[in-house]
Scaffold this motif. Structure first.
Motif, PDB file in Angstrom:
ATOM      1  N   GLU A 167      28.367  16.623   1.920  1.00 39.49           N
ATOM      2  CA  GLU A 167      27.090  16.068   1.474  1.00 39.49           C
ATOM      3  C   GLU A 167      25.967  17.085   1.623  1.00 39.49           C
ATOM      4  O   GLU A 167      25.121  17.241   0.723  1.00 39.49           O
ATOM      5  N   LEU A 168      25.948  17.804   2.744  1.00 37.55           N
ATOM      6  CA  LEU A 168      24.919  18.804   2.992  1.00 37.55           C
ATOM      7  C   LEU A 168      24.942  19.892   1.924  1.00 37.55           C
ATOM      8  O   LEU A 168      23.904  20.270   1.365  1.00 37.55           O
ATOM      9  N   CYS A 169      26.133  20.397   1.617  1.00 38.67           N
ATOM     10  CA  CYS A 169      26.248  21.500   0.662  1.00 38.67           C
ATOM     11  C   CYS A 169      25.966  21.059  -0.765  1.00 38.67           C
ATOM     12  O   CYS A 169      25.353  21.805  -1.544  1.00 38.67           O
ATOM     13  N   VAL A 170      26.398  19.871  -1.122  1.00 42.95           N
ATOM     14  CA  VAL A 170      26.102  19.359  -2.466  1.00 42.95           C
ATOM     15  C   VAL A 170      24.603  19.192  -2.652  1.00 42.95           C
ATOM     16  O   VAL A 170      24.034  19.585  -3.683  1.00 42.95           O
ATOM     17  N   GLN A 171      23.959  18.616  -1.663  1.00 39.72           N
ATOM     18  CA  GLN A 171      22.504  18.407  -1.760  1.00 39.72           C
ATOM     19  C   GLN A 171      21.775  19.735  -1.897  1.00 39.72           C
ATOM     20  O   GLN A 171      20.889  19.890  -2.754  1.00 39.72           O
ATOM     21  N   ALA A 172      22.153  20.716  -1.071  1.00 38.20           N
ATOM     22  CA  ALA A 172      21.470  22.010  -1.119  1.00 38.20           C
ATOM     23  C   ALA A 172      21.754  22.744  -2.423  1.00 38.20           C
ATOM     24  O   ALA A 172      20.850  23.336  -3.025  1.00 38.20           O
ATOM     25  N   SER A 173      23.010  22.710  -2.876  1.00 40.84           N
ATOM     26  CA  SER A 173      23.353  23.435  -4.103  1.00 40.84           C
ATOM     27  C   SER A 173      22.689  22.815  -5.329  1.00 40.84           C
ATOM     28  O   SER A 173      22.331  23.515  -6.277  1.00 40.84           O
ATOM     29  N   ASP A 174      22.495  21.497  -5.319  1.00 44.55           N
ATOM     30  CA  ASP A 174      21.789  20.847  -6.423  1.00 44.55           C
ATOM     31  C   ASP A 174      20.338  21.330  -6.511  1.00 44.55           C
ATOM     32  O   ASP A 174      19.773  21.458  -7.604  1.00 44.55           O
ATOM     33  N   SER A 201      25.246  34.314  -4.914  1.00 44.64           N
ATOM     34  CA  SER A 201      25.942  34.295  -3.624  1.00 44.64           C
ATOM     35  C   SER A 201      25.603  33.043  -2.838  1.00 44.64           C
ATOM     36  O   SER A 201      26.496  32.367  -2.299  1.00 44.64           O
ATOM     37  N   ALA A 202      24.306  32.719  -2.761  1.00 43.28           N
ATOM     38  CA  ALA A 202      23.875  31.541  -1.995  1.00 43.28           C
ATOM     39  C   ALA A 202      24.499  30.274  -2.557  1.00 43.28           C
ATOM     40  O   ALA A 202      25.041  29.444  -1.813  1.00 43.28           O
ATOM     41  N   TRP A 203      24.418  30.111  -3.857  1.00 42.73           N
ATOM     42  CA  TRP A 203      24.967  28.909  -4.493  1.00 42.73           C
ATOM     43  C   TRP A 203      26.493  28.886  -4.396  1.00 42.73           C
ATOM     44  O   TRP A 203      27.089  27.838  -4.111  1.00 42.73           O
ATOM     45  N   GLY A 204      27.128  30.026  -4.603  1.00 47.27           N
ATOM     46  CA  GLY A 204      28.585  30.090  -4.535  1.00 47.27           C
ATOM     47  C   GLY A 204      29.129  29.757  -3.162  1.00 47.27           C
ATOM     48  O   GLY A 204      30.134  29.048  -3.029  1.00 47.27           O
ATOM     49  N   TRP A 205      28.450  30.240  -2.116  1.00 45.86           N
ATOM     50  CA  TRP A 205      28.914  29.933  -0.761  1.00 45.86           C
ATOM     51  C   TRP A 205      28.809  28.436  -0.456  1.00 45.86           C
ATOM     52  O   TRP A 205      29.667  27.870   0.235  1.00 45.86           O
ATOM     53  N   LEU A 206      27.784  27.798  -0.967  1.00 43.95           N
ATOM     54  CA  LEU A 206      27.669  26.349  -0.757  1.00 43.95           C
ATOM     55  C   LEU A 206      28.835  25.617  -1.417  1.00 43.95           C
ATOM     56  O   LEU A 206      29.365  24.646  -0.868  1.00 43.95           O
ATOM     57  N   GLN A 207      29.263  26.079  -2.597  1.00 45.09           N
ATOM     58  CA  GLN A 207      30.432  25.479  -3.247  1.00 45.09           C
ATOM     59  C   GLN A 207      31.689  25.691  -2.407  1.00 45.09           C
ATOM     60  O   GLN A 207      32.524  24.787  -2.257  1.00 45.09           O
ATOM     61  N   LEU A 208      31.841  26.893  -1.854  1.00 48.30           N
ATOM     62  CA  LEU A 208      33.026  27.184  -1.045  1.00 48.30           C
ATOM     63  C   LEU A 208      33.064  26.329   0.218  1.00 48.30           C
ATOM     64  O   LEU A 208      34.129  25.830   0.610  1.00 48.30           O
ATOM     65  N   ARG A 209      31.910  26.173   0.867  1.00 45.58           N
ATOM     66  CA  ARG A 209      31.887  25.337   2.085  1.00 45.58           C
ATOM     67  C   ARG A 209      32.195  23.881   1.734  1.00 45.58           C
ATOM     68  O   ARG A 209      32.953  23.212   2.450  1.00 45.58           O
ATOM     69  N   ALA A 210      31.610  23.378   0.653  1.00 52.11           N
ATOM     70  CA  ALA A 210      31.890  22.000   0.246  1.00 52.11           C
ATOM     71  C   ALA A 210      33.365  21.843  -0.097  1.00 52.11           C
ATOM     72  O   ALA A 210      33.998  20.833   0.258  1.00 52.11           O
ATOM     73  N   GLY A 211      33.939  22.841  -0.778  1.00 48.59           N
ATOM     74  CA  GLY A 211      35.358  22.777  -1.120  1.00 48.59           C
ATOM     75  C   GLY A 211      36.249  22.790   0.100  1.00 48.59           C
ATOM     76  O   GLY A 211      37.254  22.065   0.162  1.00 48.59           O
ATOM     77  N   ALA A 212      35.891  23.605   1.082  1.00 51.30           N
ATOM     78  CA  ALA A 212      36.679  23.651   2.316  1.00 51.30           C
ATOM     79  C   ALA A 212      36.641  22.313   3.039  1.00 51.30           C
ATOM     80  O   ALA A 212      37.656  21.831   3.563  1.00 51.30           O
TER      81      ALA A 212
END
Length: 405
Positions: A223-230, A245-256
């Motif tokens: 939830e945290l990463c989706v909210q921030a990446s949006d 990089s910033a946006w991509g890392w949020l996707q990776l953390r959410a995926g993990a």
């Protein structure tokens, strides 16, 4: 499902509902019969064990997890951390102000920047004792600069303070001091927001997500990463490397987090979006908070997700495509990948290859390896193999990793 039933009762109830014996569940999940019996009798297990059971029953992982006390002696107890605690989490006086001595030296942003580079270099070289010694004085110096400077210089001081707190937070995650890490990362985020540095703020959130995952807070991380990446989603055709990089890392953390919580479709979607960001870059880039991001980083995290989702063969297949020459700054990510590779070997029954991977890592990165809980778990699995008595080299590895014989 009745929330008053304990974990063992939940597992047993679901097993019986499907008309399965404990032996059936052992075979379907790939877990030992002794493990199934232990859980149903009220014993505890590793998070990946709960994940395997949850995956089979089609439940989220945390349906089979509950808070437990940490194992005595499990945390990193180096006295050097006392100085880091004092710098990151000082006592608060009656006026509400933090109590610490920031010194009386004249501020010099160039000197501070070089000091922070030294901390980052020590961290990425796995010189953890050096990090523990450097962080307190550099954090105090950063506080001094923020206090004494004005205008643009103060904003630069806040950027540098955010940077060093981010590195400190990642170091504290590595040595399993997660609550202290979250304090450092919280303050790193505050500075980044105060100066309007979105990539730096996103990097702090990404590291925060990493620490929360280590505490099995998977739903919160997603939830945290989706909210921030949006909020920071870049326009791909115009985005800078830092924004990607910033946006991509949020996707990776959410995926993990989604993978660990048995949400396979969502995990794959997050990794697909990260891959789209990585494809816009010429290679691995060094951006906000010293984080690397690019196609190789995405590949490493995708392999990790495949393993978590229960596809060790697929993880091993993809791992053959990881380049050997990745540079110093991506070394930690690749080393973590090798632990995943060892785990995949164990899961496919090749414990000799798994041990070979750990032995090579011990030669290459001993200081880093001895703090990795995942490596200890692989060591436990190797020793539990019924093939033969542990060899001398295996016993030495067990002593190095702190694995009980």
């Amino acid at each position: 499902m009745d929330e008053d039933i304990d974990i063992g009762g939940r597992v047993a109830a679901l097993r019986r509902r499907r008309g399965m014996t404990q032996e059936d569940l052992s075979e379907k999940t790939g877990l030992g019969i002794a493990t199934i019996k232990k859980i149903e009798q009220g014993g505890s297990a590793r998070m990946e064990t709960y994940h395997a059971i949850a995956r089979f029953f089609g439940k989220v992982t945390l349906a089979f997890a509950e808070p437990t006390s940490p194992t005595p002696g499990d945390e990193y107890q180096d006295p050097a951390l006392a100085a880091i605690r004092a710098a990151i989490n000082p006592p608060i006086d009656i006026s509400g102000e933090p109590m610490f001595d920031v010194g009386v030296d004249e501020p010099d942003l160039r000197v501070l920047g070089r000091a922070i580079d030294s901390v980052a270099s020590a961290y990425y070289a796995d010189r953890y004792d050096d990090v523990a010694q450097l962080v307190p004085s550099v954090v105090r110096s950063a506080h001094l600069h923020v206090r004494e400077l004005d205008g643009r210089e103060r904003e630069r001081a806040q950027q540098l303070r955010s940077d060093v707190l981010g590195v400190a937070g990642r170091y504290l995650i590595q040595v399993r001091q997660h609550d202290l890490a979250l304090m450092a990362l919280r303050d790193s985020l505050k500075d980044a927001i105060a100066i309007g540095d979105q990539p730096l703020a996103a990097a702090a959130i990404s590291s925060q997500a990493w620490s929360l995952m280590r505490q099995a807070r998977f739903g919160e991380v997603e939830e945290l990463c989706v909210q921030a990446s949006d909020q920071i989603e870049p326009r791909m055709s115009r985005a800078t490397p830092e924004q990607l990089s910033a946006w991509g890392w949020l996707q990776l953390r959410a995926g993990a987090a989604a993978a660990r919580n048995n949400r396979e479709a969502e995990a794959r979607e997050f990794h697909s979006m990260a891959a789209a960001a990585g494809a816009r870059l010429p290679g691995e880039v060094d951006t906000a908070e010293h984080l690397m991001f690019g196609p190789t980083t995405v590949s490493l995290k995708t392999i990790e997700a495949e393993l978590i989702l229960g596809h060790p063969d697929r993880a091993l297949e993809l791992s053959q495509r990881v380049p050997d020459d990745v540079g110093t700054r991506l070394k930690t990510g690749v080393n973590r990948h090798y632990i995943d590779r060892a785990k995949a070997y164990v899961q496919t029954g090749d414990t000799d290859s798994a041990f070979g991977v750990l032995a090579a890592l011990r030669q290459k990165a001993p200081e880093w390896l001895r703090y990795q809980q995942a490596a200890r778990e692989v060591g436990e699995d190797i020793l539990a193999s019924p093939k033969r008595m542990p060899s001398r080299r295996q016993r030495e590895m067990a002593d190095f990793l702190g694995v009980p014989m």
